[in-house]
Each structure stands twice: as structure tokens, then as C-alpha cells.
Design a protein around this motif. Structure first.
Motif, PDB file in Angstrom:
ATOM      1  N   ASN A  90      43.064  16.277  23.392  1.00 49.62           N
ATOM      2  CA  ASN A  90      43.643  15.396  22.372  1.00 49.62           C
ATOM      3  C   ASN A  90      44.892  14.704  22.893  1.00 49.62           C
ATOM      4  O   ASN A  90      45.142  13.530  22.589  1.00 49.62           O
TER       5      ASN A  90
ATOM      6  N   THR B  13      45.439  10.728  23.153  1.00 53.27           N
ATOM      7  CA  THR B  13      46.551  10.098  22.436  1.00 53.27           C
ATOM      8  C   THR B  13      47.374   9.216  23.377  1.00 53.27           C
ATOM      9  O   THR B  13      47.781   8.102  23.009  1.00 53.27           O
TER      10      THR B  13
ATOM     11  N   SER C 237      48.114   4.925  23.372  1.00 54.55           N
ATOM     12  CA  SER C 237      49.499   4.639  23.002  1.00 54.55           C
ATOM     13  C   SER C 237      50.163   3.767  24.060  1.00 54.55           C
ATOM     14  O   SER C 237      49.588   3.498  25.124  1.00 54.55           O
TER      15      SER C 237
END
Length: 806
Positions: free
Chosen positions: A3, A7, A11
Motif C-alpha cells: 500500500n 500511495t 502522489s
């Protein structure tokens, strides 16, 4: 995919990650470990003027924190990510931040390729995978419960009894029917014919003993209990028998983990214990300070004494004194014919302070007397272990008049012998690693072929895999010995997967979530090591003798260095002179701080003063290095180096003599699996500074009852010691406060009584588990035997052929 990685890719920090990885490619190193990665990221943040918050809390910062390895290849890099303790993920990252997961097999191939030992054209490499064999057993789910195997096992066993009471009670009945001692039936006899009758008779027996005075001796109502089907073993008084039967009654009616442990801990089933420690000089005098000895002798002798004492207490409480039951503890070691004045050439030696604990020494067979008549390094011992186990089995039978109830191996070689004996005798096997060399020597598996002539890691790591998987229970001193910390890999965890290029790939070397792992820290011998304030137990003549040795005696054969100012606070350390123990690092840290030298003297007890006294190459190198450091930093007049082997009683008093002068103890090892000297110093009352790498992290509570140091950062180490010394000089009570907290810490957690009580409880519970479980260990044991005969034994034979030529 993780995860966190997903992420980052979604980003703004994706660019930061890419820039950081691009800068990594400029590194001269192509195989980066966690410390290298952290340092590189710190430099990246400074170069790009990132805030402290970015370094510590950004998404990229978190990824870097949990990354253990990065391998730089031509077109990509490989990343080993450890998001949680004992959990690893592997990724390959290409240009443009294309990321793909890797299997463990692919990662092992990449590692082989890194050292130019990847040969796909020659076929696949041999893979070792123990994973399927753990499908039979229950598995701990939460990493924080790793090392609490017995608690998990008690819950599992009690739940099995609860879910299927009839089947569980039947297993319990059969288990209780097994026990005897030298032909005497224990616990239950033939009058109780089945599990249902056992349940009924327990209630009748409780009613009977409830009418008796609590302190009435068992022998006075023995025959009444026998007529009800109960033999000796339930207790030595009516009160004790009632307690034990009531615990069993509760276990039958409403199984509970605590009740399960309480009952099994009372069963008299352990009478004969073998502690295996093969390598090194194992004796009670003249062996400490020799190569391959160190803390192992202290640990095992203290453990043997405490085990015998605890076994005798258990036998008495069980009401077996009338049967003349005697506990036996046998330390199995190697007989060394050329024993250099020690007693290591004696077959049998009684352990001081015991009734029936002995050192049994068995010689290696004389394949080449020039080798086998002498001490053999732990790195060279492997060709002799199988025949040693065969010969030891006969000797143990002769001394014990039967087979042991429990075998506990120590170190890699002792654990392998424990496996060979336990397999032949069909008894419970426990392992204690103390220290696994794979963690101590960086890249030792990857470059094993370059190191083989000196260390023979192919044999040692194979032996480790065999023994740790064969063991019924693995005893570790600390949690992190098994699975490390959030930022570091544990010793056993390092065996989960690794490559030995051109020999084998370990896909799954050990199941870290197995309930076989238990943390049971060792204790301190309280008759030898006790607080300096207990003046009534100290001998004035001994104090005077050791003060002279430590501070004033001039004896070139034993002492190097004369102190200019005896009033300075002593910094004290005591260890072997080898690279890992790092006494030379402490000397250099002292040398780097002139201010510390103004406040303190450095006193080292290190076994040897001259290279001519040592046959160990590493020890000789450290001796030469220590002399160089003394000259380089002009430490003459500020350091005392004692080349002595202290009797155990003196080693206890020497800490107290240092404490009398409000000194401090420093343990500067590059890595320490546990650290008995830390406990010895703390219980003596010495404020202690110890390495932050390894077991000391669980002994010491930093800045409360001791202090952590980073032994690789010499300036920081000296600064921490100096800060403490200056604080003591500014506050006359500060030294005393830390001293008292150190003493209290040891007494609350690290005594041999606590250790052996837990150890014997484990032995009984794992004995019951092995009897009742449906786990089929035979297939695993056959697989282990295949590794022994196909990998270990041929390589041991090659080493033996080299020994034959010496």
C-alpha cells in the motif's frame, strides 16, 4: 503490491523517490544494506535541503526506513522491503518507476547473479523449502506473540480439549498412563482403565484427601490412593495432592490455558537431562578466556546447577522421595587429550555445588591424532560430530542407566549433535543458539565460497537449518534474537530465506511463527555475582588481592600499563579479544576523547597480552591492534590491560571492586546475542553501557538502569560515557540511583530460578504436545535426514580429508 508503494506512485512524492533512486545509482556500492540506504537518504535530504519532517515522516522516508536491501543492476534495481516484523516483500524497479513484485526464487537468482554465480544454462539450483512441513502445526498469527510459543500452545491444547472433550480426555489418560521411573509406575495404575473412570476417580480422590490434615505426609496415605488407582507423583502432602488433583479436575471439566500449564508443570516426567556443548574448552577451571569458550561455560554450568536443584525440588513436591528418585544432569562435551593443564582430558567431572550433575567428555575418534588430540576451532569441528553422537549415546546410556528425558543443544554444533541423539533415542530436543554466525559475519552466505577455507559456513549453516527445524522447542534469550526489531532483522529471521550460490537456495528455512520459539532469558549465579553493598559476603583478602591486580601490580607476564592517577573513575570491560567483542573499539573510543581521559582510566581484562600466547588468528590480530591503538593515542598511564584468566569467584568480585570506586562497565560488542557479562555487571551494582545491537536492548532500559551505545560510532560512544561521568560529578547521588536500578532490574527478571522453572515447564508441555498432536513430524525428519546425508555429510567428509593431510 505494498500500500505504501502504491500511495507513493499516486502522489507528488513519486518524483522524490525517482530522484533518490537515481542518486543511489551513483553509489560505488552495488549492494546496499539498510545502514547504507539510510545514510544515502540522509545525504539526499541535505543535498536537496529537505526538512527534518521530510526525512522522518514523508512517504519516501517511511519506505527508506523499512527497506532492508537494494541491489543495483544495469537496467533496474531490486528492493527488499520489510513493512512488518518477519514479513518481507521483494520488488524490481525499472526506469520510469515501473515496479513489479518478485518471488523469493527470483530474488535469490538476483543475489547469485550479483556475485557471478548464476548459471541457468546448467539447470536449476537445489531449493530447500521447509514451508510445507509446518502446515501440520498451529501457527502464531500476531508477530508480537512470536517467542511466546508455550502460551499459544496452551491455548491451542485447551481449546482442543474443549472442542472434543472425549478425545482430549482420552489423550490425557493415555499420557498419564505412560510415566514411570526405574520400573516404578507413576501417577495412575491399572485400576483406572479408561478416561471416564479417571474423571470419576479424581473426584473420589479429592474427597478422600480433603478429609486429611493438609501437611500429612504422602507416605501415610499412599496405599489408600493406590487402591483408588493413583500412584506416587501427585504430591508430598495431602494438601499438595489435593491441589494437583483439583487442577486436573478443573482441566477435565473446563479446559483453560492457565490450568493446562499449571497441571502439566506438575507432572513428574523429567528426571534426566543432557546439555550438549561440544566445541571449545569445557571445564570449571582454566578455560575462560580461551578460544571458543567465553560465556558458554558460565551459562551451561549455572544452568546445570539450577536445573538439578529445581528437579530435586519438583521431585520432593511430587512425593517421589520415597522411591529414591534422583535427578541427573549431564553436560556432554568433548574430551581433549592435549588439555594444556586443564581437566578437559578427564572423562567425568562433577559439577561443583551439585549432588548429581556431571561433565561427561567423549573424545573425537582419532582419524588423525595430530588434529583430534588437540583443541579444534568451532569452525573446523564438523567432520567429527556424527561419530561423536554415536559414541556419546553409548556413554550416556552407561551413566544415566537409560535414555534421557530431555536433550538441550547449545550452539550450532551442539544443536546438531542434539538432533542426532534425539532422533536415535526418540526424546524431546530443545535448541539454544546463543549466537548464530550467519548474523555476525556480513554477507557470509553470499560469499561463502571465498570464506570456506577459514569458516566452513556451508557446513555450519546447513547444520543450523537441520537442527532448528528438527527441534521440538527453540529457546532464545530475547525476542529480537528471533525476529529482530522494526528496523533490523533477527538472527533466526536471517535463515528464513537466503542463497549459498552454487550450493543451494533456501526458499523457506524456518517458520518464524511456529510455537516452537520461546523467549527464556538466562540468569545470574547469585552466589558469585551479587551487589557490592553485600559486604558480609565479601572476603577482605580477595578484595585486596584484586585491587592490587586491577590498579597497582607490576607484572609484565600479566599486566600491561601503569596508571598515573589512581583516583580517576575506572571504565571497565572484560571479554575475549576478538573482532566481534570489540575491546579494541572501546580502547579507540577512549583514545579519541582527551576529555574522557582526564576523568577516567580504562581497565581491560582480556585473557592474553602476547600474540605468542594465542593460536587463534583473530585473537592475534586484535592483540596487535590494541597495542597500536595504545601507541597511536598515547594512552600510556591511562590504561591497564590484564592478560589473565580469572576464576569464576574472582570474576564476580572484580565487578564489585570496580563498583567500590563508582566505576562503570562497558560492553562494546559489534553484536551481542544476549550478554551475560551485562547481567553480571548490573547485579554487582555497576552502571552499564552496552551495545545497541542485539540482546542488550531487552536487558537494559536506556537511561533508566543502563545505557545503549553504538559501538560503530566511537566519538558518540565516548561522548555518552563522558556525559554520564560529568553528571555523576555534578550530582553525587546519580551514580547510586542508576546502580540501584540496575540491581533491581536483574533480580526482577534474570535469575536462574526463573529460567529453570520456565524451562522445565516447557519441557513437560512440549512433551505432552508431541504425544497428543496429530502433527506428523516423521516426514519433516526424513527431509532433514536427506539434507544431512546429501549436503552436510559429503562436505564434512571433504573437510575431514583436509584434516587427514595435516
Amino acid at each position: 503490491m505494498s500500500n505504501l508503494i502504491e500511495t507513493i506512485l499516486n502522489s507528488d512524492e513519486k518524483i522524490e523517490l525517482w530522484q533518490f533512486l537515481e542518486e543511489l545509482r551513483k553509489s560505488e556500492k552495488r549492494y546496499l544494506l539498510r545502514n547504507d540506504i539510510q545514510n544515502a537518504f540522509e545525504n539526499y535530504c541535505k543535498l536537496h535541503e529537505k526538512s527534518d519532517g521530510f526525512y522522518h515522516t514523508s512517504l519516501v522516508g517511511k519506505l527508506v526506513y523499512y527497506t532492508q536491501e537494494i541491489i543495483l543492476e544495469e537496467e533496474s534495481l531490486c528492493l527488499v522491503y520489510r513493512p512488518k516484523i518477519a514479513r518481507h516483500e521483494f520488488y524490481r524497479i525499472y526506469d520510469g518507476l515501473t515496479i513489479e513484485p518478485l518471488t523469493i526464487q527470483q530474488l535469490l537468482d538476483i543475489r547469485d547473479r550479483f556475485v557471478n554465480h548464476y548459471h541457468p544454462e546448467e539447470g536449476d539450483v537445489f531449493e530447500i523449502d521447509f514451508g510445507p512441513f509446518y502446515d501440520y502445526s498451529p501457527i502464531v498469527r500476531d508477530p508480537k506473540n512470536i517467542g511466546r510459543g508455550v502460551q499459544f500452545l496452551n491455548r491451542f491444547l485447551s481449546s482442543q480439549l474443549f472442542q472434543n472433550p472425549q478425545q482430549g480426555l482420552e489423550a490425557l489418560f493415555r499420557f498419564l498412563s505412560l510415566h514411570s521411573y526405574n520400573g516404578h509406575t507413576l501417577l495412575i495404575n491399572g485400576r483406572i482403565k479408561n478416561s471416564q473412570q479417571l474423571s470419576e476417580q479424581v473426584k473420589d480422590a479429592i474427597s478422600f484427601v480433603s478429609e486429611l490434615p493438609e501437611n500429612q505426609p504422602y507416605e501415610e496415605f499412599r496405599f489408600e490412593l493406590q487402591s483408588m488407582g493413583f500412584e506416587p507423583g501427585w504430591g508430598n502432602t495431602a494438601g499438595r495432592v489435593k491441589e494437583t488433583l483439583e487442577i486436573l479436575d478443573r482441566l477435565i471439566d473446563l479446559p483453560d490455558p492457565e490450568v493446562m500449564e499449571a497441571f502439566l508443570s506438575r507432572i513428574p516426567m523429567i528426571f534426566r537431562i543432557v546439555l550438549v556443548s561440544v566445541h571449545g574448552w569445557f571445564g570449571q577451571e582454566g578455560v575462560l578466556g580461551r578460544p571458543d569458550t567465553g560465556g558458554q561455560v558460565v551459562y551451561i554450568l549455572d544452568q546445570a546447577r539450577s536445573l538439578e536443584q529445581r528437579l530435586q525440588e519438583d521431585i520432593t513436591l511430587a512425593g517421589l522421595d520415597g522411591l529414591e528418585v534422583q535427578p541427573q544432569v549431564m553436560i556432554l562435551s568433548r574430551l581433549i587429550p592435549n588439555s594444556d593443564g586443564t581437566r578437559c582430558n578427564e572423562r567425568l567431572e562433577k559439577v561443583h555445588g551439585t549432588e548429581n550433575a556431571w561433565i561427561l567428555r567423549v573424545p573425537f575418534r582419532d582419524f588423525n591424532p595430530d588434529v583430534t588430540q588437540n583443541w579444534i576451532s568451532r569452525f573446523e569441528i564438523w567432520p567429527y560430530l556424527e561419530t561423536f553422537a554415536i559414541d556419546a549415546q553409548k556413554e550416556l546410556y552407561a551413566e544415566l542407566r537409560g535414555k534421557p528425558d530431555l536433550i538441550i543443544g547449545n550452539y550450532s554444533d551442539g544443536n546438531l549433535v542434539a538432533f542426532l541423539l534425539a532422533r536415535r533415542l526418540n526424546v524431546t530436543q530443545f535448541n539454544v543458539a546463543h549466537a548464530l554466525e550467519k548474523s555476525k559475519y556480513l554477507f557470509s552466505n553470499l560469499y561463502w565460497q571465498d570464506l570456506e577455507n577459514t569458516y566452513h559456513f556451508s557446513l555450519q549453516f546447513t547444520a543450523d537449518l537441520i537442527a532448528m527445524n528438527a527441534a521440538n522447542c527453540i529457546i532464545s534469550s530475547t525476542y529480537q534474537e528471533i525476529v529482530g526489531r522494526p528496523d533490523s532483522v533477527g538472527q533466526y529471521e536471517s535463515y528464513e530465506s537466503f542463497t549459498m550460490p552454487d550450493l543451494f537456495h533456501v526458499v523457506k528455512g524456518i517458520e518464524l511463527f511456529s510455537p516452537k520459539f520461546n523467549v527464556v532469558p538466562p540468569g545470574v549465579n547469585e552466589s558469585v555475582y551479587f551487589p557490592y553493598t553485600r559486604t558480609e559476603d565479601r572476603v577482605p583478602s580477595k578484595i585486596e588481592q584484586l585491587e592490587d591486580l586491577l590498579f597497582t601490580r607490576e607484572d609484565p607476564a600479566q599486566v600491561f600499563g601503569k596508571l598515573d592517577d589512581l583516583n580517576k573513575r575506572p571504565i571497565f570491560s572484560m571479554a575475549r579479544l576478538d573482532r566481534i567483542k570489540n575491546l579494541t573499539g572501546l580502547a579507540e573510543a577512549f583514545g579519541l576523547s582527551e576529555e574522557l581521559q582526564e576523568h577516567c582510566n580504562l581497565i581491560l581484562v582480556a585473557g592474553k597480552l602476547s600474540v605468542s600466547e594465542s593460536t587463534d588468528s583473530e585473537e592475534r590480530e586484535e592483540i596487535e591492534k590494541l597495542y597500536r591503538i595504545i601507541d597511536q593515542y598515547n594512552l600510556h598511564g591511562k590504561i591497564r590491560w590484564l592478560g589473565v584468566r580469572l576464576p569464576k569467584s574472582d570474576s564476580g568480585e572484580i565487578y564489585r571492586v570496580i563498583a567500590d570506586r563508582q566505576g562503570i562497565f562497558v560492553q562494546p560488542a559489534l553484536f551481542e546475542a544476549f550478554g551475560l557479562t551485562i547481567l553480571e555487571a548490573m547485579i554487582s551494582g555497576l552502571p552499564t553501557f552496552a551495545t545497541q545491537f542485539g540482546g542488550p536492548l531487552e536487558i537494559i532500559q536506556d537511561k533508566v538502569n543502563g545505557f545503549y551505545i553504538n559501538p560503530t560510532n566511537l566519538e558518540e560512544t565516548a561522548k555518552k560515557i563522558l556525559e554520564f561521568v560529568c553528571k555523576c560529578e555534578g550530582n553525587s547521588n546519580y551514580w547510586l540511583e542508576v546502580s540501584n536500578r540496575a540491581i533491581a532490574r536483574v533480580y526482577s527478571t534474570y535469575t536462574w530460578k526463573i529460567h529453570t522453572t520456565k524451562l522445565l515447564s516447557l519441557a513437560r508441555i512440549y512433551g505432552f504436545w508431541n504425544f497428543t498432536s496429530k502433527e506428523n513430524r516423521e516426514d519433516m525428519l526424513r527431509y532433514i535426514e536427506a539434507l544431512f546425508y546429501l549436503i552436510y555429510k559429503p562436505r564434512a567428509k571433504q573437510l575431514l580429508e583436509l584434516h587427514m593431510q595435516r
